[in-house]
Write a protein that holds these residues in place. Structure first.
Motif, mmCIF file in Angstrom:
data_model
loop_
_atom_site.group_PDB
_atom_site.id
_atom_site.type_symbol
_atom_site.label_atom_id
_atom_site.label_comp_id
_atom_site.label_asym_id
_atom_site.label_seq_id
_atom_site.Cartn_x
_atom_site.Cartn_y
_atom_site.Cartn_z
ATOM 1 N N ALA A 48 -29.885 8.480 -63.992
ATOM 2 C CA ALA A 48 -29.600 7.500 -62.935
ATOM 3 C C ALA A 48 -28.685 8.104 -61.868
ATOM 4 O O ALA A 48 -28.801 7.755 -60.685
ATOM 5 N N ASP A 49 -27.786 9.005 -62.266
ATOM 6 C CA ASP A 49 -26.946 9.690 -61.274
ATOM 7 C C ASP A 49 -27.812 10.488 -60.305
ATOM 8 O O ASP A 49 -27.546 10.514 -59.097
ATOM 9 N N LEU A 50 -28.857 11.119 -60.817
ATOM 10 C CA LEU A 50 -29.786 11.864 -59.946
ATOM 11 C C LEU A 50 -30.542 10.914 -59.019
ATOM 12 O O LEU A 50 -30.770 11.235 -57.851
ATOM 13 N N ILE A 51 -30.920 9.768 -59.543
ATOM 14 C CA ILE A 51 -31.593 8.763 -58.709
ATOM 15 C C ILE A 51 -30.653 8.320 -57.593
ATOM 16 O O ILE A 51 -31.068 8.164 -56.441
ATOM 17 N N GLN A 52 -29.372 8.139 -57.915
ATOM 18 C CA GLN A 52 -28.394 7.718 -56.902
ATOM 19 C C GLN A 52 -28.291 8.750 -55.780
ATOM 20 O O GLN A 52 -28.165 8.393 -54.612
ATOM 21 N N VAL A 53 -28.364 10.023 -56.114
ATOM 22 C CA VAL A 53 -28.326 11.074 -55.086
ATOM 23 C C VAL A 53 -29.523 10.903 -54.143
ATOM 24 O O VAL A 53 -29.372 10.966 -52.917
ATOM 25 N N GLN A 54 -30.691 10.636 -54.707
ATOM 26 C CA GLN A 54 -31.886 10.411 -53.879
ATOM 27 C C GLN A 54 -31.735 9.152 -53.035
ATOM 28 O O GLN A 54 -32.117 9.133 -51.863
ATOM 29 N N LEU A 55 -31.182 8.096 -53.632
ATOM 30 C CA LEU A 55 -30.968 6.848 -52.884
ATOM 31 C C LEU A 55 -30.036 7.074 -51.699
ATOM 32 O O LEU A 55 -30.267 6.545 -50.607
ATOM 33 N N ALA A 56 -28.988 7.864 -51.916
ATOM 34 C CA ALA A 56 -28.036 8.145 -50.834
ATOM 35 C C ALA A 56 -28.730 8.894 -49.700
ATOM 36 O O ALA A 56 -28.485 8.618 -48.519
ATOM 37 N N GLN A 57 -29.597 9.832 -50.041
ATOM 38 C CA GLN A 57 -30.331 10.584 -49.009
ATOM 39 C C GLN A 57 -31.274 9.669 -48.238
ATOM 40 O O GLN A 57 -31.350 9.744 -47.008
ATOM 41 N N ILE A 58 -31.978 8.805 -48.950
ATOM 42 C CA ILE A 58 -32.890 7.862 -48.292
ATOM 43 C C ILE A 58 -32.096 6.906 -47.404
ATOM 44 O O ILE A 58 -32.515 6.591 -46.278
ATOM 45 N N SER A 59 -30.960 6.462 -47.884
ATOM 46 C CA SER A 59 -30.108 5.570 -47.103
ATOM 47 C C SER A 59 -29.665 6.239 -45.811
ATOM 48 O O SER A 59 -29.721 5.638 -44.724
ATOM 49 N N GLU A 60 -29.215 7.473 -45.923
ATOM 50 C CA GLU A 60 -28.761 8.222 -44.744
ATOM 51 C C GLU A 60 -29.891 8.385 -43.722
ATOM 52 O O GLU A 60 -29.693 8.178 -42.520
ATOM 53 N N ARG A 61 -31.078 8.721 -44.202
ATOM 54 C CA ARG A 61 -32.230 8.873 -43.290
ATOM 55 C C ARG A 61 -32.593 7.539 -42.642
ATOM 56 O O ARG A 61 -32.934 7.490 -41.458
ATOM 57 N N THR A 62 -32.516 6.458 -43.408
ATOM 58 C CA THR A 62 -32.852 5.139 -42.864
ATOM 59 C C THR A 62 -31.879 4.761 -41.756
ATOM 60 O O THR A 62 -32.292 4.294 -40.687
ATOM 61 N N VAL A 63 -30.588 4.971 -41.984
ATOM 62 C CA VAL A 63 -29.585 4.663 -40.959
ATOM 63 C C VAL A 63 -29.792 5.562 -39.741
ATOM 64 O O VAL A 63 -29.751 5.083 -38.599
ATOM 65 N N ASP A 64 -30.029 6.850 -39.969
ATOM 66 C CA ASP A 64 -30.267 7.769 -38.845
ATOM 67 C C ASP A 64 -31.471 7.333 -38.022
ATOM 68 O O ASP A 64 -31.431 7.352 -36.795
ATOM 69 N N ASP A 65 -32.542 6.934 -38.706
ATOM 70 C CA ASP A 65 -33.738 6.482 -37.988
ATOM 71 C C ASP A 65 -33.453 5.200 -37.213
ATOM 72 O O ASP A 65 -33.859 5.050 -36.058
ATOM 73 N N ALA A 66 -32.733 4.269 -37.833
ATOM 74 C CA ALA A 66 -32.448 2.985 -37.185
ATOM 75 C C ALA A 66 -31.554 3.164 -35.964
ATOM 76 O O ALA A 66 -31.729 2.474 -34.951
ATOM 77 N N LEU A 67 -30.607 4.090 -36.043
ATOM 78 C CA LEU A 67 -29.655 4.286 -34.942
ATOM 79 C C LEU A 67 -30.067 5.431 -34.030
ATOM 80 O O LEU A 67 -29.278 5.868 -33.180
ATOM 81 N N GLY A 68 -31.286 5.896 -34.174
ATOM 82 C CA GLY A 68 -31.763 7.057 -33.427
ATOM 83 C C GLY A 68 -31.687 6.936 -31.915
ATOM 84 O O GLY A 68 -31.612 7.937 -31.225
ATOM 85 N N LEU A 69 -31.689 5.730 -31.393
ATOM 86 C CA LEU A 69 -31.623 5.536 -29.943
ATOM 87 C C LEU A 69 -30.196 5.569 -29.403
ATOM 88 O O LEU A 69 -29.992 5.554 -28.193
#
Length: 165
Positions: free
Chosen positions: A103-124
């Protein structure tokens, strides 16, 4: 403007904040679904990552669900090998919840997906606009937290005097 929303709703800050938060969760959900996780599973992993050793009652409070619901979620995640219950050394009636290494490894993946989602949302937004936006949100959050703090209790004598008048 999203379909079906009246124009005045788009101008109301409360609706905008709510819609942005909902859309961010939905975008994140779609990306996480590819990993085979449900929203409740990623929420449990996230909360226990931030608060290792929480009790089932504390987890229920963090997730804003009933204790029985949290218990069923933990049972399923324990079966998947993502969560373990460990006895509390100070109170044998209480179990503490911990993530497994998987689950710790899954959390690392979740954090990466979260970061990409925020970057995409705030891309403008420019870097400076992102910093300003984050600071404004922090200020509003602190203000709301202060508004929700319990008010100091009035001394009993003051309440009695008020009714005597």
């Amino acid at each position: 403007m999203p379909e079906g929303l009246p124009a005045e709703d788009e101008r109301h800050i409360g609706f905008l904040i709510s819609d942005v938060a909902r859309l961010m969760r939905t975008a994140f959900d779609r990306r996480v679904r590819r990993m085979g996780l449900t929203r409740s599973q990623w929420l449990v992993i996230n909360r226990l990552y931030r608060r290792p050793g929480a009790t089932q009652s504390e987890l229920a409070e963090m997730l804003e669900v009933e204790k029985a619901t949290a218990g069923r979620m933990v049972d399923r995640m324990e079966q998947k090998g993502w969560v373990v219950r460990r006895p509390d050394p100070g109170d044998r009636r209480v179990n503490r919840l911990h993530l497994t290494p998987e689950a710790d490894l899954i959390q690392v993946q979740l954090a990466q997906i979260s970061e990409r989602t925020v970057d995409d949302a705030l891309g403008l937004l420019s870097g400076l606009e992102r910093e300003q936006f984050a600071e404004w949100m922090r200020r509003v959050k602190r203000r709301l937290q202060a508004m929700l703090e319990p008010e100091p209790a009035e001394p009993a004598a003051a309440r009695v005097a008020e009714f005597a008048e």
